[in-house]
Every structure is written in C-alpha cells, then in structure tokens.
Design an enzyme around this catalytic site. Structure first.
Site, PDB file in Angstrom:
ATOM      1  N   ASN A  55     -59.288 -53.538 -81.861  1.00 48.69           N
ATOM      2  CA  ASN A  55     -59.090 -52.092 -82.078  1.00 48.69           C
ATOM      3  C   ASN A  55     -58.489 -51.797 -83.448  1.00 48.69           C
ATOM      4  O   ASN A  55     -58.035 -50.678 -83.686  1.00 48.69           O
ATOM      5  CB  ASN A  55     -58.183 -51.529 -80.984  1.00 48.69           C
ATOM      6  CG  ASN A  55     -58.800 -51.709 -79.605  1.00 48.69           C
ATOM      7  OD1 ASN A  55     -59.950 -51.340 -79.379  1.00 48.69           O
ATOM      8  ND2 ASN A  55     -58.054 -52.309 -78.694  1.00 48.69           N
ATOM      9  N   ASP A  94     -70.738 -54.129 -71.704  1.00 54.02           N
ATOM     10  CA  ASP A  94     -70.825 -54.025 -73.166  1.00 54.02           C
ATOM     11  C   ASP A  94     -70.669 -55.443 -73.729  1.00 54.02           C
ATOM     12  O   ASP A  94     -70.652 -56.400 -72.962  1.00 54.02           O
ATOM     13  CB  ASP A  94     -69.736 -53.076 -73.713  1.00 54.02           C
ATOM     14  CG  ASP A  94     -68.327 -53.467 -73.254  1.00 54.02           C
ATOM     15  OD1 ASP A  94     -68.067 -54.681 -73.073  1.00 54.02           O
ATOM     16  OD2 ASP A  94     -67.485 -52.579 -73.078  1.00 54.02           O
ATOM     17  N   HIS A 135     -66.032 -56.606 -73.169  1.00 51.79           N
ATOM     18  CA  HIS A 135     -65.173 -56.770 -71.986  1.00 51.79           C
ATOM     19  C   HIS A 135     -65.804 -57.718 -70.974  1.00 51.79           C
ATOM     20  O   HIS A 135     -66.951 -57.521 -70.569  1.00 51.79           O
ATOM     21  CB  HIS A 135     -64.916 -55.407 -71.342  1.00 51.79           C
ATOM     22  CG  HIS A 135     -64.200 -54.471 -72.268  1.00 51.79           C
ATOM     23  ND1 HIS A 135     -64.835 -53.422 -72.900  1.00 51.79           N
ATOM     24  CD2 HIS A 135     -62.920 -54.454 -72.687  1.00 51.79           C
ATOM     25  CE1 HIS A 135     -63.959 -52.780 -73.670  1.00 51.79           C
ATOM     26  NE2 HIS A 135     -62.787 -53.381 -73.561  1.00 51.79           N
TER      27      HIS A 135
END
Ligand SMILES: *[C@@H]1O[C@H](CO)[C@@H](O)[C@H](O)[C@H]1NC(C)=O
Length: 253
Positions: free
Chosen positions: A91, A209, A212
């Site tokens: 992130n 995705d 994850h």
C-alpha cells in the site's frame, strides 16, 4: 516460604514469556483482504513454540501504520526478549492526490517529498525506511529483536516464474543492512515456493485478485517465511521454530 517461592517463580515465568508481534498489511492480517482470503500471519503460530500477536491491519502502509499510531502501540507493547516482524509495501506506492499511504520514493532514511493531498494542501512525507526505522529504534532500545521481511509477490507470472523483486524489496533489504537486524527475503522465498508448485496450483490461492491469498495460500506464504527465517542462520527466533516449522518445504536461496 515455599508458597512465596512458587509465586516468585510463576512471576518470573510470566515476565520471561516471549511474544512474536507482527506488523503489516492485509497480506499478513487476519481476514486478509476479505472475501474468504486470509493473511499469512494467521498461519505462522503453527510453526513456532511461542505465541504470536498479529497486529497487521489491512490497507496500511509503512507511513499510515506510523501516522495512525499503530507503530506506537507496538512499541508500547513490546518488552525485552520479544520479537517483531515488520512487512510492508503493498500500500506504499505513489498516489496523486496523496492517499495517506504513499512514501517518498527512494532508498534511504532522509528522503522526503512534498505532495498534494485531496484537500489541495501541500504536505511533507518521508521514505519507507524513515517510517520503519523510526519504529525499529525504540523497539531495539527496549530489548526486542526486530526482523524486517520483504513484501509478498503478486500472483503475476512470466512463463513458469512468478514476478519477484521491486523497489520495496530493495528498501526492506537496505533497512535490514543499515539497522543490523535480520532480513528475511520473504518475497524471494514465496517466489521459490510458488515456482515449485506451479502457476495452476498457485492460481487457486488467489480467489479474488492477484494480491490476497486463500487460507491455503496464506499457509504456503507462512511456510516460506519460516524457510527464509531458518536460512537466515543468525536469528534468535530460530530456536522457537517447532518441528512443523523445521519441516517446511524448499531450501535456502
Ligand atoms: C543507510 O545509511 C546511510 C548512511 O548513514 C544513509 O545515508 C541511508 O539513508 C541509510 N539507508 C536506509 C535505508 O536507512
């Protein structure tokens, strides 16, 4: 007298109980990124003989974990003899306008950038290393052992090889070197495990995705961390790897 002695022994036992704390994002956190996924930190306790407290929080970066006070909570929680495993990067990428998560781009503690947030204000941000090293230093001062772990790879393949590496892997490695702490190249060890399993199997670990993992995938990622830890040779966490941990697949890179 005997009673007092046994009370004292119990107290000594409590005080000396070691804990492994985990700091990271959804790829490590309980419940992963939702939708039936899970983070690897949930599976790590199977391979250790001391308790694990998983303080990973989905959606966080090195910067947001720092700015939201989560690193402070961790610094307050650790005591001498504890272990802390830190793994960020998913992130932390560049964002415009600022998303409260991106770090100043570059490998080094002193790097800064001025960015514009959604409200149009100019704010100063620091590097990945800055946020993490500022947390590491007080942990070390309290007598904790810190392990820096590189970010997990995404499920993106070229031929028979999953994509590994990237700037956040390099940054984590630099932190390990500069801070004289154990560095586990988790990214490379997951890469090894995935390449050996093959893309067809690994695709089943990613239901939603390319980031994850399913519970089965998270377990493979936890095993890869343990393999990297065992191969690091000098970590004082190694004596706390149990027999299941000693038996995780793959070899040293
Ligand atoms: C490593 O140390 C050098 C020299 O002190 C410093 O310039 C650099 O910013 C440090 N890098 C990291 C990742 O901390």
């Amino acid at each position: 007298m005997l009673f007092a002695l046994s009370a004292l022994l119990q107290l000594a036992c409590l005080v000396s109980a070691q804990t492994v704390y985990l700091a990271g994002d959804s790829t490590m956190a309980k419940g992963g990124g939702g939708g039936g996924t899970d983070g690897w930190g949930v599976y790590l306790p199977q391979y250790l003989n001391i308790p694990v407290v998983n303080m990973a929080v989905g959606g966080t970066s090195a910067r947001s974990y720092s700015e939201s006070g989560l690193f402070n909570n961790l610094v307050n929680a650790v005591k001498a003899g504890d272990f802390v495993i830190i793994e960020f990067g998913h992130n932390d990428a560049h964002a415009n306008p600022d998303n409260g998560k991106q770090d100043a781009v570059g490998d080094g503690y002193d790097i800064t950038a001025v960015v514009t947030n959604a409200a149009g204000q100019q704010i100063l941000i620091h590097s990945f290393a800055y946020y993490i090293e500022n947390a590491i230093n007080p942990m070390k001062a309290k007598g904790a052992t810190v392990i820096i772990s590189s970010v997990t790879p995404d499920n993106i393949w070229t031929g028979n090889t999953v994509g590994v590496g990237g700037r956040f892997v390099d940054y984590a490695q630099s932190i390990g070197r500069n801070e004289s702490i154990i560095y586990v190249d988790h990214n490379a060890y997951v890469g090894q495990a995935y390449d050996n399993l093959g893309q067809t199997t690994v695709n089943t670990f990613y239901p939603n995705d390319h980031l994850h993992t399913s519970p089965a995938g998270a377990n493979v990622v936890a095993q890869a961390f343990v393999r990297g830890l065992l191969c690091s040779k000098t970590s004082n966490l190694i004596p706390h790897v149990n027999s299941a941990g000693q038996a995780v697949p793959n070899g040293c890179l």
